[in-house]
Design a protein around this motif. Structure first.
Motif, PDB file in Angstrom:
ATOM      1  N   PRO A 143     -61.000  -0.127  30.686  1.00 59.79           N
ATOM      2  CA  PRO A 143     -60.534  -0.442  29.328  1.00 59.79           C
ATOM      3  C   PRO A 143     -59.496  -1.554  29.355  1.00 59.79           C
ATOM      4  O   PRO A 143     -58.758  -1.710  30.324  1.00 59.79           O
ATOM      5  N   VAL A 144     -59.443  -2.330  28.277  1.00 57.66           N
ATOM      6  CA  VAL A 144     -58.523  -3.467  28.225  1.00 57.66           C
ATOM      7  C   VAL A 144     -57.752  -3.482  26.913  1.00 57.66           C
ATOM      8  O   VAL A 144     -58.218  -2.972  25.889  1.00 57.66           O
ATOM      9  N   VAL A 145     -56.560  -4.052  26.981  1.00 59.04           N
ATOM     10  CA  VAL A 145     -55.828  -4.484  25.790  1.00 59.04           C
ATOM     11  C   VAL A 145     -55.717  -5.995  25.904  1.00 59.04           C
ATOM     12  O   VAL A 145     -55.243  -6.511  26.920  1.00 59.04           O
ATOM     13  N   LEU A 146     -56.180  -6.702  24.888  1.00 57.47           N
ATOM     14  CA  LEU A 146     -56.114  -8.156  24.878  1.00 57.47           C
ATOM     15  C   LEU A 146     -55.216  -8.605  23.733  1.00 57.47           C
ATOM     16  O   LEU A 146     -55.531  -8.361  22.556  1.00 57.47           O
ATOM     17  N   GLU A 147     -54.090  -9.211  24.067  1.00 56.93           N
ATOM     18  CA  GLU A 147     -53.188  -9.775  23.062  1.00 56.93           C
ATOM     19  C   GLU A 147     -53.404 -11.284  23.077  1.00 56.93           C
ATOM     20  O   GLU A 147     -52.890 -11.987  23.951  1.00 56.93           O
ATOM     21  N   LEU A 148     -54.164 -11.777  22.113  1.00 56.68           N
ATOM     22  CA  LEU A 148     -54.575 -13.174  22.126  1.00 56.68           C
ATOM     23  C   LEU A 148     -53.847 -13.950  21.019  1.00 56.68           C
ATOM     24  O   LEU A 148     -52.655 -13.801  20.848  1.00 56.68           O
ATOM     25  N   GLY A 149     -54.526 -14.781  20.285  1.00 54.71           N
ATOM     26  CA  GLY A 149     -53.836 -15.595  19.282  1.00 54.71           C
ATOM     27  C   GLY A 149     -54.778 -15.989  18.179  1.00 54.71           C
ATOM     28  O   GLY A 149     -55.466 -15.159  17.615  1.00 54.71           O
ATOM     29  N   GLY A 150     -54.844 -17.270  17.898  1.00 50.69           N
ATOM     30  CA  GLY A 150     -55.718 -17.750  16.832  1.00 50.69           C
ATOM     31  C   GLY A 150     -54.956 -18.601  15.837  1.00 50.69           C
ATOM     32  O   GLY A 150     -53.799 -18.953  16.046  1.00 50.69           O
ATOM     33  N   LYS A 151     -55.620 -18.911  14.740  1.00 48.53           N
ATOM     34  CA  LYS A 151     -55.028 -19.780  13.731  1.00 48.53           C
ATOM     35  C   LYS A 151     -54.458 -18.930  12.601  1.00 48.53           C
ATOM     36  O   LYS A 151     -55.176 -18.524  11.684  1.00 48.53           O
ATOM     37  N   SER A 152     -53.165 -18.662  12.685  1.00 49.69           N
ATOM     38  CA  SER A 152     -52.497 -17.790  11.708  1.00 49.69           C
ATOM     39  C   SER A 152     -52.150 -18.585  10.445  1.00 49.69           C
ATOM     40  O   SER A 152     -51.360 -19.535  10.508  1.00 49.69           O
ATOM     41  N   PRO A 153     -52.710 -18.200   9.297  1.00 50.37           N
ATOM     42  CA  PRO A 153     -52.509 -18.980   8.073  1.00 50.37           C
ATOM     43  C   PRO A 153     -51.261 -18.557   7.302  1.00 50.37           C
ATOM     44  O   PRO A 153     -50.792 -17.419   7.410  1.00 50.37           O
ATOM     45  N   VAL A 154     -50.746 -19.494   6.508  1.00 49.79           N
ATOM     46  CA  VAL A 154     -49.681 -19.210   5.544  1.00 49.79           C
ATOM     47  C   VAL A 154     -50.183 -19.655   4.179  1.00 49.79           C
ATOM     48  O   VAL A 154     -50.440 -20.843   3.963  1.00 49.79           O
ATOM     49  N   VAL A 155     -50.336 -18.710   3.265  1.00 52.40           N
ATOM     50  CA  VAL A 155     -50.745 -19.030   1.900  1.00 52.40           C
ATOM     51  C   VAL A 155     -49.497 -19.052   1.027  1.00 52.40           C
ATOM     52  O   VAL A 155     -48.722 -18.092   1.020  1.00 52.40           O
ATOM     53  N   CYS A 183     -47.731 -16.989  19.669  1.00 49.75           N
ATOM     54  CA  CYS A 183     -49.035 -16.540  19.180  1.00 49.75           C
ATOM     55  C   CYS A 183     -49.011 -16.188  17.706  1.00 49.75           C
ATOM     56  O   CYS A 183     -50.052 -16.225  17.046  1.00 49.75           O
ATOM     57  N   ILE A 184     -47.834 -15.859  17.157  1.00 51.03           N
ATOM     58  CA  ILE A 184     -47.750 -15.480  15.743  1.00 51.03           C
ATOM     59  C   ILE A 184     -47.151 -16.596  14.897  1.00 51.03           C
ATOM     60  O   ILE A 184     -46.863 -16.397  13.718  1.00 51.03           O
ATOM     61  N   ALA A 185     -46.950 -17.774  15.472  1.00 52.33           N
ATOM     62  CA  ALA A 185     -46.418 -18.903  14.705  1.00 52.33           C
ATOM     63  C   ALA A 185     -47.422 -19.331  13.635  1.00 52.33           C
ATOM     64  O   ALA A 185     -48.628 -19.312  13.874  1.00 52.33           O
ATOM     65  N   PRO A 186     -46.951 -19.715  12.442  1.00 50.48           N
ATOM     66  CA  PRO A 186     -47.874 -20.266  11.441  1.00 50.48           C
ATOM     67  C   PRO A 186     -48.656 -21.433  12.013  1.00 50.48           C
ATOM     68  O   PRO A 186     -48.082 -22.347  12.609  1.00 50.48           O
ATOM     69  N   ASP A 187     -49.973 -21.401  11.858  1.00 49.70           N
ATOM     70  CA  ASP A 187     -50.837 -22.447  12.408  1.00 49.70           C
ATOM     71  C   ASP A 187     -51.185 -23.495  11.353  1.00 49.70           C
ATOM     72  O   ASP A 187     -51.322 -24.667  11.669  1.00 49.70           O
ATOM     73  N   TYR A 188     -51.332 -23.065  10.119  1.00 48.17           N
ATOM     74  CA  TYR A 188     -51.603 -23.993   9.028  1.00 48.17           C
ATOM     75  C   TYR A 188     -51.190 -23.350   7.711  1.00 48.17           C
ATOM     76  O   TYR A 188     -51.043 -22.130   7.612  1.00 48.17           O
ATOM     77  N   ARG A 201     -37.722 -22.301   4.387  1.00 50.35           N
ATOM     78  CA  ARG A 201     -36.882 -21.947   5.536  1.00 50.35           C
ATOM     79  C   ARG A 201     -37.584 -20.913   6.423  1.00 50.35           C
ATOM     80  O   ARG A 201     -37.530 -20.994   7.655  1.00 50.35           O
ATOM     81  N   ARG A 202     -38.224 -19.948   5.794  1.00 48.69           N
ATOM     82  CA  ARG A 202     -38.876 -18.895   6.584  1.00 48.69           C
ATOM     83  C   ARG A 202     -40.129 -19.405   7.290  1.00 48.69           C
ATOM     84  O   ARG A 202     -40.440 -18.955   8.402  1.00 48.69           O
ATOM     85  N   ILE A 203     -40.842 -20.324   6.673  1.00 40.76           N
ATOM     86  CA  ILE A 203     -41.988 -20.941   7.357  1.00 40.76           C
ATOM     87  C   ILE A 203     -41.505 -21.758   8.550  1.00 40.76           C
ATOM     88  O   ILE A 203     -42.068 -21.697   9.644  1.00 40.76           O
ATOM     89  N   ILE A 204     -40.424 -22.522   8.340  1.00 37.93           N
ATOM     90  CA  ILE A 204     -39.854 -23.327   9.427  1.00 37.93           C
ATOM     91  C   ILE A 204     -39.376 -22.435  10.565  1.00 37.93           C
ATOM     92  O   ILE A 204     -39.630 -22.713  11.742  1.00 37.93           O
ATOM     93  N   ALA A 205     -38.702 -21.336  10.214  1.00 39.81           N
ATOM     94  CA  ALA A 205     -38.201 -20.418  11.249  1.00 39.81           C
ATOM     95  C   ALA A 205     -39.349 -19.812  12.047  1.00 39.81           C
ATOM     96  O   ALA A 205     -39.263 -19.650  13.267  1.00 39.81           O
ATOM     97  N   GLY A 206     -40.444 -19.471  11.359  1.00 40.29           N
ATOM     98  CA  GLY A 206     -41.582 -18.878  12.044  1.00 40.29           C
ATOM     99  C   GLY A 206     -42.368 -19.872  12.872  1.00 40.29           C
ATOM    100  O   GLY A 206     -43.001 -19.494  13.862  1.00 40.29           O
ATOM    101  N   LYS A 207     -42.342 -21.150  12.465  1.00 33.23           N
ATOM    102  CA  LYS A 207     -43.090 -22.179  13.183  1.00 33.23           C
ATOM    103  C   LYS A 207     -42.243 -22.810  14.276  1.00 33.23           C
ATOM    104  O   LYS A 207     -42.492 -22.623  15.474  1.00 33.23           O
ATOM    105  N   TRP A 208     -41.226 -23.550  13.900  1.00 37.11           N
ATOM    106  CA  TRP A 208     -40.456 -24.299  14.886  1.00 37.11           C
ATOM    107  C   TRP A 208     -39.340 -23.468  15.510  1.00 37.11           C
ATOM    108  O   TRP A 208     -38.951 -23.710  16.640  1.00 37.11           O
TER     109      TRP A 208
END
Length: 395
Positions: free
Chosen positions: A125-137, A164-169, A149-156
């Motif tokens: 059995p495995v646990v896979l902690e991966l990523g992807g393109k996390s959106p911000v609407v 892996c949890i940074a806003p991607d777009y 400010r919160r988008i900037i804090a989460g991204k930069w």
């Protein structure tokens, strides 16, 4: 760690039942480079708490922290329970050839597939902690400065986008996009100054390979002229300024690959609700973010967007709550950890039934008469009244 008592069934009366957590055995933890201590020690703590022995393979991309962890863990922990294996691809491949009782991997999807394929050979059995393109609407009726400010804090603020949890777009409406861009520009300048390559408050890109990868995203002809802020870079310092891009094509490299860096494309739609189709047309992200004061929009976002985790009017901080599971779904991963969920990730929940020699019902054994069949049916679904009627032989 104590057994959890659960309700038993009338079919095994008198009896008791419990769920007993037990360790899987010897587990392999392969950690990532972007938060090398946290992403190594957090799952190690859960694995040890559950009673497992652990082999930890830190990332070779952060070699100094890998070396330090190897020295510290050998010095302060029981080496019969926890061992650290340093090295690069050959060492990781050699480890994956072994049989483990569970494998926990944090990293990208490409290597995640290799890990899963290796585990499949032994049905591990495995646990896979991966990523992807996390959106911000981003909706329009919000506190724009706080949202920016919160988008900037989460991204930069999260390792210059190397998280892996940074806003991607970002997705917002065509009408609102200019206001959002202007506010983010102002806040970025407040945080990092007019020359962000000189600030000490931004992380560097981890190495030259990742710097070149990010440069390739910026050099894509499809996004020519789309940079509305930033874009400066210095390879000698491995630094790239916070960069905003507006109205990039969805088939551009920056929108088809996980960015994992300080570049933030902004897409525009006619109505904010149109963003849902864009998000759901891609692979399921590790995180999804929404900024709005609209209650119905919040409810629809949570109900309709499949992601490892969701944060409303915030980015990234959901992972700090130990009572929430942290993990992905689909291509962003499988399994979860943090807090008690780390213990659960490394524990097999063993089902245990306790019975005495009393209550040995004859209808369980042949010959199977009509009378026994009536009693069995009553036991399995008819309720107490039906059981009494069956015992008395009433039709």
């Amino acid at each position: 760690m104590a057994p959890e008592k659960v309700k038993s069934s009338i079919t095994v009366f008198p009896s008791s039942a419990a769920i007993v957590p037990e360790p899987f055995g010897v587990v392999l933890i392969i950690s990532a480079w972007n938060y090398p201590f946290l992403l190594s020690l957090d799952p190690v703590v859960g694995a040890i708490a559950a009673g497992n022995a652990v082999v930890l393979k830190p990332s070779e991309i952060s070699p100094r922290t890998s070396s330090l962890m190897a020295k510290l863990l050998e010095k302060y922990l029981d080496t019969s329970a926890v061992k650290v294996v340093e090295g690069a691809v050959p060492e990781t491949q050699a480890l994956l050839e072994q049989k483990w009782d569970k494998i926990f991997y944090t990293g990208n999807g490409k290597v995640g597939r290799i890990v899963m394929a290796a585990a499949a050979k032994h049905l591990t059995p495995v646990v896979l902690e991966l990523g992807g393109k996390s959106p911000v609407v981003v909706d329009s009726k919000i506190n724009l400065q706080v949202a920016s400010r919160r988008i900037i804090a989460g991204k930069w603020g999260c390792n210059n986008g190397q998280a892996c949890i940074a806003p991607d777009y970002v997705i917002t409406t065509k009408e609102f996009a200019p206001k959002l861009v202007e506010c983010m520009k102002q806040e970025l300048e407040k945080f990092y100054g007019k020359n962000p390559l000189e600030t000490k408050d931004l992380s560097r890109i981890v190495n030259a390979n990742h710097f070149d990868r990010l440069t390739r995203l910026l050099d894509d002809d499809k996004i020519s002229g789309k940079i509305v802020h930033g874009g400066e870079k210095d390879k000698s310092k491995l630094q790239i300024a916070p960069t905003l891009l507006l109205d990039v094509p969805r088939d551009s490299l920056i929108m088809t690959e996980e960015i994992f860096g300080p570049l933030l494309p902004i897409l525009t739609v006619d109505k904010v609700e149109d963003s849902f189709d864009i998000v759901n047309s891609g692979t399921k992200p590790l995180a999804a973010y929404l900024f709005t004061n609209n209650k119905k929009l919040k409810e629809r976002f949570v109900a309709c967007i499949s992601a490892g985790g969701v944060a409303i009017n915030e980015t990234a901080l959901h992972l700090t709550i130990s009572t929430l599971p942290f993990g992905g779904v689909g291509e962003s991963g499988m399994g979860a950890y943090h807090g008690k969920f780390s213990f659960d990730a490394f524990s097999h929940k063993k089902a245990v039934l306790y019975r005495s020699f009393a209550g040995d019902a004859p209808m369980r054994y042949p010959p199977y008469t009509k009378g026994k069949l009536r009693i069995l049916k009553a036991l399995l679904g008819g309720g107490i009244l039906a059981l009494i009627r069956a015992l008395l032989g009433w039709s």
